[in-house]
Scaffold this active site. Sequence first.
Site, PDB file in Angstrom:
ATOM      1  N   GLY A  62      40.109  41.782  35.547  1.00  0.00           N
ATOM      2  CA  GLY A  62      40.922  42.834  36.137  1.00  0.00           C
ATOM      3  C   GLY A  62      42.398  42.623  35.860  1.00  0.00           C
ATOM      4  O   GLY A  62      42.793  42.146  34.793  1.00  0.00           O
ATOM      5  N   SER A  63      43.233  42.925  36.841  1.00  0.00           N
ATOM      6  CA  SER A  63      44.681  43.017  36.610  1.00  0.00           C
ATOM      7  C   SER A  63      45.365  41.686  36.318  1.00  0.00           C
ATOM      8  O   SER A  63      46.496  41.680  35.822  1.00  0.00           O
ATOM      9  CB  SER A  63      45.357  43.682  37.802  1.00  0.00           C
ATOM     10  OG  SER A  63      44.961  45.041  37.882  1.00  0.00           O
ATOM     11  N   THR A  64      44.735  40.545  36.630  1.00  0.00           N
ATOM     12  CA  THR A  64      45.359  39.280  36.233  1.00  0.00           C
ATOM     13  C   THR A  64      45.461  39.197  34.710  1.00  0.00           C
ATOM     14  O   THR A  64      46.336  38.514  34.179  1.00  0.00           O
ATOM     15  CB  THR A  64      44.563  38.070  36.762  1.00  0.00           C
ATOM     16  OG1 THR A  64      43.174  38.243  36.451  1.00  0.00           O
ATOM     17  CG2 THR A  64      44.734  37.909  38.264  1.00  0.00           C
ATOM     18  N   LYS A  88      46.450  41.508  32.864  1.00  0.00           N
ATOM     19  CA  LYS A  88      47.639  42.246  32.426  1.00  0.00           C
ATOM     20  C   LYS A  88      48.756  41.291  31.988  1.00  0.00           C
ATOM     21  O   LYS A  88      49.670  41.690  31.259  1.00  0.00           O
ATOM     22  CB  LYS A  88      48.122  43.172  33.542  1.00  0.00           C
ATOM     23  CG  LYS A  88      47.183  44.353  33.788  1.00  0.00           C
ATOM     24  CD  LYS A  88      47.582  45.162  35.014  1.00  0.00           C
ATOM     25  CE  LYS A  88      46.610  46.316  35.231  1.00  0.00           C
ATOM     26  NZ  LYS A  88      46.860  47.053  36.486  1.00  0.00           N
TER      27      LYS A  88
END
Length: 585
Positions: free
Chosen positions: A305-307, A309
């Site tokens: 997920g967003s980690t 990014k």
Amino acid sequence: MIASKTFHRRKIVFSAAAVALLFFGLMARLSYLMIVRSDYYHQKAEELHQRERSIKAARGTIYDRNGNVIAANETVCTISVIHNQITDPEEVIRVLSGELSLEEADVRKAVEKYSAREIIRTNVDKATGDAIRAYDLDGVKVDEDYKRYYPYGSLASKVLGFTGSDNQGIIGLEVQYEEYLKGIDGLILTMADARGVELDGEAEDRVEPVAGNDLILSLDMNIQQYCEQAAYKIMEEKQADQVSVIVMNPQNGEIYAMVNVPEFDLNDPFTLNRESEGTLSSKEYQDRLNQMWRNGCISDTYEPGSTFKIITMTAGLEEGVVSRDSSFSCPGYRIVADRRIRCHKVTGHGAENFVQGAMNSCNPVFIEVGMRVGVDNFYKYFERLGLLSRTGIDLPGEASTIMHKKENVGEVELATISFGQSFQITPIGLLRAVSAVVNGGYLVTPHFAVETRNQEGTVITKFSYEREGGAVSSETCEQVKYILEQVVTAGSGKNAYLEGYRIGGKTATSEKLPRSQKRYISSFLGFAPADDPQVIALITIDDPQGIYYGGTIAAPVIADIYANVLPYLGIYPEYTKEDKKEEDS
């Protein structure tokens, strides 16, 4: 007549010559065996009368970085009988069945069995072994042995691993460093007559065992203990399936803590840590054991997920396709090919620059950055940051990243990869990659083992690990650290903020497969101090109930851990609340 006498004379001479030749042949053979091969046959004869029992070597002790014993040896005994040496079988059966709490029929079967040595029981506590030895029973042997003992119980169980009945490592570091820890067994040699009865007056020969080397780890049991307590607390509060935490030095890859709760009791590793419903078959029981022993930090993959990014951010900045001031607009979604990919804020974030997009964890912004980077360049950074290979951590069972083949990545796949979906990595793989981003561009090898020492304390082996530079430029690293500090100071990671400390990090809330079940993994990855990271940590919370957002439930756990761990490591607050107010005014 004369011819007949001559024939008989020749026959006698021939026979005598044959007998003489055979005699000399036998003499030569006997001389060869008695003189040339005497040592060999003497050895063979002795072996027929020798009885040997092994003396187990003490396994090396395992220490944490502070010298705390975390795996030691406990003296136990092996009780055995030698049939031909037993003079009073009924007394032997009575004593052994009583002292060892065994059925008389089972002991009788072993006592009456014709064998060189029959083991009655292993891992008998020393007090019981000494009590049996005191009876001084003919044919009963009490040999001291070792059993592994773990003073901290379940702490770091899936990292340390344990040993089997033969005292050999089964999982974890115990099996990884078996060759260093196991030592060399010794022998006890006794002489016996043709019936197998030990000869009086014949001294025992002993070959002394050589103890294994001690293993010193980077693991810190104080940090491990605190992280485990924090993990159990959030697991119970959110009724999660499991929680993992890794704390590491991003500069050199030394791991201070690796938690996978629920853990299991290392001193009782074959008892399940969760009660089962109903009776389990042998296969079901073994499957449950394997799952209980499994180290999710290295063996389980998940959508980050967003980690992830952080990786997209790094690639974009390094390639120069985005800067901190780049402008974006988020209407709440992004159309990619035939897909409408939503932002977590369905109404959109509106106009924002790149730093704000990172602080908001805005999917459309990172989709745009991913598109600008492109497939080829994206995969270049996957390679540089070690995401397409295993980390090489010194534990067995590490899984590989599950990533699209580059040639199969289209617009939709590129978009979803950009914000951490449609592929899977291990927690340790992600932590290693981000460590390279914040430590100046060095790809380190996560590890536990520091060195081995012999029983006198002399260093025998000092382990070294690869630390490869050039993953990304130092300029990009500084940019990323600045942005991630803003994420914690005033963005989606603000619940990881810790007064007086500069902390950088990123939250994530990823949906598990199949997505129809609406189950999530909440996580937070943070490092400190943000300008010169000495500690990096990742927490993942599997299937939390109720509120499941990483920024809400995972980030505070890391803040809590850091509040205790940073001062413990000698990393103190840089400013007070008053200093901060003056700076902001």
